[in-house]
Every structure is written in structure tokens, then in C-alpha cells.
Write an enzyme that holds these catalytic residues in place. Structure first.
Site, mmCIF file in Angstrom:
data_model
loop_
_atom_site.group_PDB
_atom_site.id
_atom_site.type_symbol
_atom_site.label_atom_id
_atom_site.label_comp_id
_atom_site.label_asym_id
_atom_site.label_seq_id
_atom_site.Cartn_x
_atom_site.Cartn_y
_atom_site.Cartn_z
ATOM 1 N N MET A 307 90.439 84.420 42.236
ATOM 2 C CA MET A 307 91.110 83.119 42.147
ATOM 3 C C MET A 307 92.608 83.289 42.297
ATOM 4 O O MET A 307 93.223 84.098 41.610
ATOM 5 C CB MET A 307 90.756 82.466 40.796
ATOM 6 C CG MET A 307 91.462 81.151 40.544
ATOM 7 S SD MET A 307 90.997 79.889 41.781
ATOM 8 C CE MET A 307 92.534 78.942 41.831
ATOM 9 N N GLU A 308 93.188 82.451 43.166
ATOM 10 C CA GLU A 308 94.573 82.627 43.601
ATOM 11 C C GLU A 308 95.622 82.026 42.667
ATOM 12 O O GLU A 308 96.598 81.456 43.147
ATOM 13 C CB GLU A 308 94.729 82.038 45.000
ATOM 14 C CG GLU A 308 94.606 80.494 45.101
ATOM 15 C CD GLU A 308 93.205 79.995 45.399
ATOM 16 O OE1 GLU A 308 92.238 80.715 45.115
ATOM 17 O OE2 GLU A 308 93.081 78.870 45.906
ATOM 18 N N ASN A 309 95.473 82.151 41.349
ATOM 19 C CA ASN A 309 96.506 81.660 40.443
ATOM 20 C C ASN A 309 97.847 82.260 40.869
ATOM 21 O O ASN A 309 97.948 83.477 41.031
ATOM 22 C CB ASN A 309 96.206 82.097 39.013
ATOM 23 C CG ASN A 309 94.755 81.888 38.663
ATOM 24 O OD1 ASN A 309 94.262 80.770 38.694
ATOM 25 N ND2 ASN A 309 94.053 82.970 38.362
ATOM 26 N N GLU A 342 93.421 86.249 48.727
ATOM 27 C CA GLU A 342 94.138 85.614 47.614
ATOM 28 C C GLU A 342 95.647 85.626 47.868
ATOM 29 O O GLU A 342 96.338 84.655 47.568
ATOM 30 C CB GLU A 342 93.808 86.320 46.294
ATOM 31 C CG GLU A 342 92.325 86.336 45.938
ATOM 32 C CD GLU A 342 91.654 84.974 46.004
ATOM 33 O OE1 GLU A 342 92.311 83.976 45.669
ATOM 34 O OE2 GLU A 342 90.477 84.904 46.421
HETATM 35 ZN ZN LIG Z 1 90.338 81.127 48.645
#
Ligand SMILES: [Zn+2]
Length: 896
Positions: A307-309, A342
Site C-alpha cells: 500500500m502506497e501510503n 508503490e
Molecule cells: Zn497500486
């Protein structure tokens, strides 16, 4: 986000996470107390809503025994018009205090009312708030859940077997509201200042750098710098006994990898691609990385792939940690892909964000496209754009269904958004972007992307904004070309034939079934046409030439050269369409296979197989074609050949199965004999992978006893003396031994699964447990998918694997029906959806009827068209069996 998935072509395990026991109550004391003290500054107009009041939720204080957290939050808001109500998103939170104040000395206490069903909290104030700036302060408590979403807990065991807990967040799409009350929509961008109050023995990571740390009341108070203006779904905090690599700087930003203790030795490769891809993207986008630091964190329990937080990217362990010397190429490549994916989001998604969830496709398709671009730049020898053909093929399968959907569609509820994280978004989306990039030229495409990012930085944008920027850069009407690919479902089948001195190309929509199956709403209009950028290569008189044309109507004609030897339609293989050659054109092409690039041979086999499944070509012809590929040396071409044999294995009668195994041996053995068992000096990684693939095919699908006993000997030598086995062959040995194995082998693999020291090793043995064929052993593995021994992040995928095995599918299907309620309770929501995909393999008329009865009785719905797509794929398999079963049996007679 990057979904977790398994390799489609081989039914072999691929990246996923850890396997250990669930947290035990005594371990909770390690955790200390959890607290978040957050200040959120947000500028947005408040909206008034009128709905009936609901009783106030129980607002009890923190309870450490039940893993609760306590939070305080201050939001700066601008009231646009007088209102006595504030409505924001919150779910499974108890808001204990709500006050609002302004700089003019006014302060009001509000009464919060939770509406759990609507996931909202309504705060009523005793009088109207005047327009202007206000500070809304909320105090709340919540539960640290084990559902891998919102603010959740994860656990792992150390070397001594003691369980440790950590806490992590996963907010996309709409779960930030489970951690703190907020306006949980991507367009409500805000600056976030996070402070965490934690056990002093633990480490805390959030989106930005730590700016202050102090002790207070036995706690460590960690304050983080203000974030850039961003959406709630990108906020993250992780707390636990985490360790980090030394930082490497990219520009001003230190880049580190974090993981649980004892796994830091597996961080180097992920760290290297993180640094390399971040540098690549700074250059490509022409903009510096938008965060002040970048941390990549491996979380032992993680529902998706990653997940690209912003600044604090979270991963499942297999997608970030790897022992480069012991891992197979596929396992290493998975890490490179996910990390690059990401990182690509830090700009495309985080800096510029979709306005609403209908834009998820662009966010994800673009990151998928960029991931391949970055990895291809980093390791050109991996030929990533060639291997991307397998991903494109997966999208062509789903998009060939009547129950497909347009890539972009209106999203009203979050449930619709959840259904968007699928093959059509990622793989079709990325494929059509690649097609567009190739059509416009790489530099023009990049210039358009740069313009788009600069124009919308810190804001939100839509698909049409990207088209506008690409249109300016290319001076072409992008929507004219792209709308058909994005806003209408399906794709064309381009047919090629020669008429006199003309080459004729025609298009029609490709579909596996002539009509939508009963109960499925057909998608798209009759007579659908696309604007197809076709690239052709004409071979004539010993030379070849490339021609481009835009096929817009039903048909296009072009002069065929004299002495035409062969035509390659979809030259270079970037087009998102299938090709059907007239028999004589196909025969000419097959006669000169060596003149085709690997991706072109891949497409030739893949399209011919699809045309066969669709009933537009005969199975006998297809099987004859596969005989022409005995000398094939490209791994991707083999992947599609083997996938088609697997598909036939699911529809063939039990009596014919040994003959199908003989056909597989006939096709595969010559290529494997040429490669041999051992690595040769100077061999590239793709060839070493192919060796593993072919050995696996011979030892399982081909049921070759010689290969099975050789595998046993090699494995025994590896275990006894640590004999060097190529990491690309070792997973194949394990799969073969499971296929041929007994209870003793099962126990051995179970022990190895439990004692594994890398995430990849653990996965190999875990999925091997699903490869045994004895009913008792299948039952043992199934039991472990629900008793907590296999992590809930993995268990649904293990069940799915068992559903696809011809020896395990019926037992597993019974197990799924019996335990559906428990699975719904225990498994992450989207993983259950992926589990259900296994029904595609239940390819007998009886099982198909039973599947329909079950989903009807249980009213199963995964949102969007997911279930309809599974059922249609099952229909296709059963139809193929009915239509070609006799021909298959007849063909196989020559192998018995
Ligand atoms: Zn993505």
C-alpha cells in the site's frame, strides 16, 4: 495498492506473507498501551445533512485487555454557510467528546451520534456555527482489530517461539474512518500532523520524519512533521519492535526498509530497487520525490500486496523481504515489481490523486505501467515488457467475458470501488496505457505525464485531465483513440486474410461464448468497434517491413506485397487485441517461427488457444499447433502452452488423464532434455526459470516417474548436504515431491513450513501442502486454513489453490460450502473474493450446477461483476468440455 495474487500460468505459489499462530492473550502485555494523538488540519466546507437521530454509541475509555486505542484530533475547518451540524465518516469508533471553537473566543460542545451502517458520525451543536474558520476537536476510542484493515494488529513469533504484536494501518479505500473520524474521500485533501503515544520499547513510523520525541507518563510521545496536502487513505502509522536498514539518500530523502527483528538480513534487495526506482521516477516525472523521507515496511499480516501510503509504504513480507541468493527469479521479480509499483504511486496517486473512486483504474493502471518501465530500466535482461505478456493475457481472458466491465465505470458506493481492484484495472489498464505509449512515442507520452503531474500537484484529477495533457504533448485527439478502450467493455478480435493482392483486416468483438450466459447482463453494444492502432510486419522475398494503420471501421484493406511469405499482425505484441489468421496465413507463420519475437510467438499461441476455447477454431488444430513448439526456448511461450494443458486437465475424463499426461510429456520432454537438470555457466535467469517450469510440468501434469525420482534424489541431496540447487529449480522439486508424495513427505513439508526462515521458503512449503493428492492429506491442509495455523492473509489463497487441483477440487468445494460462514468471519473481505475464483476449475456439469445452487442459496455477492465473471468462466470450461470432449478423447487415443 498492489493486490496479492498467485501465478496464473502454473498454479504454483507466489509471493505472500508469514505463517504463525494467532496472538495469545499473554502477549498483550508486551504491547503496553496504544494511543494516537492526532492533529489534522483540513480546509473544507462543511456539509449539512438531515437524517433521524440514532442513539449515541457507547463511549467507554481505553481497555488494554481488549486492544483498544485512544485518540484526540483537531481539525481546522472552514464553515461555508451557517450550520448546527457537522457530519463526517467514522465506523467502529466511539466519539467521547466533540467541541468546536474559533479565534473569536466562541466554543461549543457537540453531541455525536454514530450511524454505523452509513459509517458516519453526526455532531449536533446547540446553535448555528457562523461562517469562517473553526477548530473541531474530537476525542475517541477504537478497537485494534484483527481484520487487516483500519488500525489493526499483526503478530509474529521470534526465534524462541514467543509471540509479539505490532499495530499497522491499511486505509485504502475507505478504512481511515476506522482509525479516526475524518472526511474519508480522496478529494478532501488535508495536511496531517500525527503524534503517537507508545510503549518506550517500541518504534513508531508514520508518513513523515520524526520532529520531536519525549517521555510523558511512562509513554514515548513521537511527533511527526506535517505531511503534504494529501488524502486520508494515504495516512499510515505502524508501531512495533521494528528494525530499519541504514538510510540511503535519494535527493534529500532518506530511504529505509523496516521489518521485524531477525529479518533485516532480507532487506537489501528491496532496499536496492526502492532506491533505484525512486531515482528513476524523479527523472521520468521531472519532479523531486514529494515526501521528506521514504520508509518501506514489511508487515507480518497484510491483506493486499502493498500500500502506497506517502512516505510509509506497507508491504506483506514476501513483497519486500527476500534472500536474493536463495529465492527464485519469480520471487525476486515480485519484490522488484511491487516496490517499483508503490514508488510510482508517490507521484501518481499520492501527489496527484483521483477525484473519486472511479479514478482508481487510472491510479493503478498507471502504477502498473510505470512499475514495468522502472524494472525494465533497472534490469533490462529480465525482459520485463516481454513477460508482461502474461499479465496482458490474464486481462484478455476476463475482458473476453460478457460479464466484463469497462475499465472506468461510475462508482457510487465504496463497495463498487472495492470491485475495481481487479485484473481489468491493473492489467488491462496498464496494457492500454502501454499501447498508447507505443502509439504516441515514449518521449511524447512522458512529456504529457510530466505536464499532468505539474498541473495537478497536491490536488485531484480525472482521466480526462491526463488525456488533455497527453493531447497537448502529442497534438492528437486522445479521447478519440482511448475512449473505446476505457469506457466500453471488451476488445476486438482482428482477423487477417488475403484476398487476391490485398491483405484484409477486419474487427469484431471477441467473446468466448456466443451469448451471455443465463442471468448475466450482457455488456456493450452489438457491432462494437474500436480504434485499433495496428502494427503489421510483412515478410516478402527475404525482407520484412513494418506498417502502422488505424483500424477504425469493420474492415481495412491494404495492398499485399508480391511473394508475401508471412504477415505478423500486432507486431511487437503491444496491442490489446487478439488476432485470428486465416488458415493459410497461419501455416506460413508457423513455418517461420524463428522470425517471430518471443512476445509474437506468445501471442500466436495465446490467441489461437483463445479462439479454440471460443469455438472459432478446432481443438485438434490447436493441439497440432502445440507440437510445433517442442523446440521452444522462451519461458512465456511455455507458460501459455502449459496453461492450456492445465485447462484441458480440468475437463478431461479420468480415463483419459494418463493419456493427457503422455501428451504433455511428448510436448515438454524435448525442451527439458535440451536444458538438462543443472545450470550452465552464463545462462540467463529467464532460462533458469524455464528449467524449473518444465521440470514441474513433467513431474506433475506429465506425471513422469523418472522426473519424480530424479527430483526426490536431488531434493534429498539438497537436504542432506546443502547441495547447491538452483533457486529456480528448488520450488519445482518441492511441488513435484508434494504431487507424488505420501503422509511422511507431508509431515516433513509441514515441519519445514513451520521452521522456514524466509517468507519465500515459508510460502513454498505452505503451497506444497496444497499439492498432495491423498484425500486425508487434503483434509489436513483444509483444516489448517481455519484453525489459525495458516495466517488469514494466506489461507484463502491456499483454499483457492486446492479448488483448482483436479484431485482436491471436489473435497475442497464440499469444505468451502460447509465452512463458508467461518470463512466469511475470519478472512479479509477481498481475499474471500479471490478464494471464490477457484470455482472456475470446477469444470463438470454437476459441479457447475452445485456452484450455482450454492451462490443462489447463500445470496453471495462480491460487489461489481466479480461473481458473474467467475460463473461465466466456469460456463466456458463446461462448454468447452461438451463441445470438444469427444475430439480431445480421440486425439489423446494416440498417446495411450
Ligand atoms: Zn497500486
Amino acid at each position: 495498492m498492489k493486490p496479492h495474487h498467485q501465478c496464473r500460468a502454473f498454479d504454483t505459489p507466489e509471493a505472500s506473507g508469514q505463517g504463525a499462530d494467532r496472538p495469545t492473550p499473554f502477549a498483550l502485555t508486551r504491547l503496553g498501551s496504544w494511543g494516537t494523538v492526532g492533529t489534522r488540519r483540513c480546509h473544507s466546507a462543511l456539509r449539512r445533512e438531515h437524517r433521524g437521530p440514532i442513539p449515541v454509541a457507547d463511549a467507554s475509555g481505553p481497555d488494554l485487555a481488549t486492544l483498544s486505542f485512544h485518540g484526540e484530533e483537531t481539525v481546522t475547518v472552514t464553515v461555508a454557510e451557517p450550520t448546527d451540524e457537522v457530519v463526517l465518516n467514522a465506523v467502529e469508533l466511539a466519539i467521547t467528546e466533540a467541541t468546536i471553537a474559533n479565534d473569536r473566543g466562541e466554543a461549543l460542545r457537540g453531541v455525536p451520534t454514530m450511524d454505523e451502517a452509513a459509517e458516519r458520525c453526526r455532531i449536533a451543536f446547540p446553535r448555528h456555527l457562523a461562517p469562517g474558520a473553526w477548530r473541531l476537536r474530537l476525542v475517541f476510542t477504537g478497537h485494534l482489530n484483527d481484520k487487516l484493515r483500519g488500525f489493526y494488529r499483526s503478530s509474529y513469533k521470534d526465534a524462541s517461539g514467543a509471540t509479539h504484536l505490532l499495530a499497522a494501518t491499511q486505509f485504502e479505500a475507505t478504512d481511515a474512518r476506522r482509525a479516526f473520524p475524518c472526511w474519508d474521500e480522496p478529494a478532501f485533501k488535508a495536511v496531517f500532523a500525527v503524534t503517537l503515544a507508545i510503549d518506550p520499547a517500541l518504534a513508531a513510523v508514520s508518513n513523515t520524519r520524526v520532529v520531536a520525541e519525549r517521555r510523558e507518563g511512562g509513554k514515548k510521545i513521537v511527533a511527526f512533521a506535517d505531511t503534504i496536502k494529501m488524502s486520508t487513505y494515504l495516512v499510515a502509522f505502524v508501531v512495533g519492535e521494528l528494525e530499519a536498514t541504514d538510510p540511503v539518500r535519494v535527493g534529500a530523502a532518506p530511504v529505509r526498509v523496516w521489518c521485524v527483528p531477525a529479518k533485516l538480513r532480507l532487506a537489501a534487495f528491496g532496499h536496492a530497487i526502492a532506491v533505484a526506482s525512486l531515482r528513476f521516477f524523479e527523472e521520468y516525472y521531472g519532479l523531486p520525490y514529494p515526501g521528506d523521507k521514504l520508509d518501506l515496511l514489511a508487515i507480518p499480516d497484510f491483506a493486499a500486496g502493498a500500500m502506497e501510503n506517502l512516505g510509509a509504504i506497507t508491504f506483506r513480507e514476501t513483497a519486500l523481504l527476500v534472500d536474493e541468493r536463495a529465492a527464485s527469479h519469480a520471487e525476486i521479480e515480485r519484490v522488484a515489481d511491487v516496490v517499483a509499483h508503490e514508488n510510482a504511486h508517490m507521484w501518481f496517486g499520492d501527489l496527484v490523486t483521483m477525484s473519486w473512486w472511479n479514478g482508481i483504474w487510472l491510479n493503478e493502471a498507471f502504477a502498473t505501467f510505470m512499475e514495468i518501465l522502472a524494472v525494465d530500466d533497472w534490469k533490462p535482461e529480465w525482459k520485463r515488457w516481454v513477460t508482461f505478456g502474461v499479465s496482458r493475457a490474464a486481462a484478455l481472458v476476463v475482458d473476453g467475458l460478457h460479464s466484463t466491465r469497462p475499465v472506468e465505470y461510475p462508482v457510487r458506493a465504496p463497495r463498487d470501488a472495492d470491485a475495481m481492484f481487479d485484473t481489468l484495472t491493473y492489467e488491462k489498464g496498464a496494457s492500454v496505457l502501454r499501447m498508447l505509449e507505443q502509439y504516441l512515442g515514449a518521449d511524447v507520452f512522458r512529456d504529457g505525464v510530466r505536464d499532468y503531474l505539474r498541473r495537478h500537484a497536491y490536488g485531484n484529477a480525472d482521466t480526462r485531465d491526463l488525456w488533455a495533457a497527453l493531447g497537448t504533448a502529442s497534438r492528437q485527439p486522445i479521447p478519440d483513440v482511448m475512449d473505446g478502450w476505457i469506457f466500453t467493455p471488451g476488445y476486438p478480435l482482428v482477423s487477417a486474410r488475403v484476398e487476391g493482392r490485398e491483405l484484409v483486416l477486419s474487427q469484431q468483438r471477441f467473446a468466448y461464448l456466443p451469448e451471455a450466459p443465463e442471468g448475466t447482463e450482457p455488456s456493450g453494444e452489438p457491432g462494437q468497434r474500436w480504434r485499433v492502432p495496428v502494427q503489421l510486419r510483412l515478410h516478402a522475398g527475404g525482407t520484412s517491413s513494418v506498417t502502422r494503420l488505424m483500424l477504425s471501421g469493420a474492415e481495412a484493406r491494404l495492398p499485399a506485397p508480391e511473394r508475401l511469405d508471412a504477415v505478423v499482425v500486432n507486431e511487437g505484441g503491444h496491442g490489446f487485441y487478439r488476432v485470428r489468421y486465416a488458415p493459410e496465413l497461419l501455416e506460413r507463420l508457423v513455418r517461420q517461427l524463428d522470425d517471430l519475437a518471443p512476445i509474437e510467438r506468445f501471442n500466436l499461441v495465446n490467441d489461437t488457444w483463445a479462439v479454440t476455447v471460443a469455438g472459432l477454431g478446432s481443438l485438434t488444430d490447436y493441439l497440432d499447433l502445440t507440437a510445433r513448439f517442442r523446440g521452444e526456448r522462451d519461458r512465456n511461450v511455455w507458460s501459455v502452452l502449459l496453461a492450456s494443458f492445465h485447462a484441458l486437465n480440468r475437463i478431461v475424463g479420468p480415463a483419459d488423464r494418463p493419456r493427457l499426461a503422455a501428451l504433455v510429456r511428448d510436448r515438454v520432454a524435448p525442451a527439458f532434455a535440451a536444458l538438462g537438470w543443472t545450470t550452465r555457466p552464463g545462462e540467463d535467469e529467464v532460462t533458469r526459470q524455464l528449467r524449473g517450469d518444465l521440470a514441474r510440468a513433467l513431474g506433475t501434469l506429465g506425471d513422469n516417474p523418472a522426473v519424480q525420482s530424479e527430483a526426490a534424489e536431488r531434493y534429498a541431496a539438497y537436504v542432506a548436504s546443502g547441495d547447491d540447487v538452483d533457486p529456480n529449480v528448488l520450488p519445482a522439486l518441492i511441488t513435484i515431491l508434494a504431487h507424488a508424495g505420501d503422509a511422511t513427505r507431508f509431515d516433513e513439508f509441514l515441519r519445514r513450513f513451520r521452521a522456514a526462515t524466509t517468507p519465500q521458503e515459508e510460502q513454498r512449503y505452505l503451497y506444497a501442502l496444497a499439492g498432495f493428492r491423498q484425500p486425508a492429506l487434503i483434509g489436513q491442509t483444509l483444516a489448517r486454513t481455519l484453525n489459525g495455523e495458516i495466517r488469514t492473509q494466506d489461507a484463502p489463497f491456499v483454499v483457492r489453490t486446492l479448488l483448482t487441483g483436479v484431485r482436491s477440487r471436489e473435497l475442497t468445494w464440499e469444505f468451502v460450502k460447509t465452512n463458508w460462514d467461518a470463512m466469511e468471519r475470519q478472512y479479509p473481505k477481498h481475499a474471500l473474493r479471490r478464494l471464490a475464483e477457484g470455482v472456475i476449475a470446477l469444470a463438470t456439469p454437476e459441479l457447475e450446477r452445485d456452484v450455482h445452487a450454492f451462490v443462489r442459496a447463500r445470496k453471495i455477492d462480491f460487489g461489481g461483476k466479480t461473481l458473474a465473471q467467475y460463473l461465466e468462466q466456469l460456463r466456458i470450461a463446461v462448454t468447452l468440455r461438451a463441445r470438444e470432449g469427444a475430439a480431445l478423447s480421440k486425439y489423446l487415443a494416440r498417446f495411450g
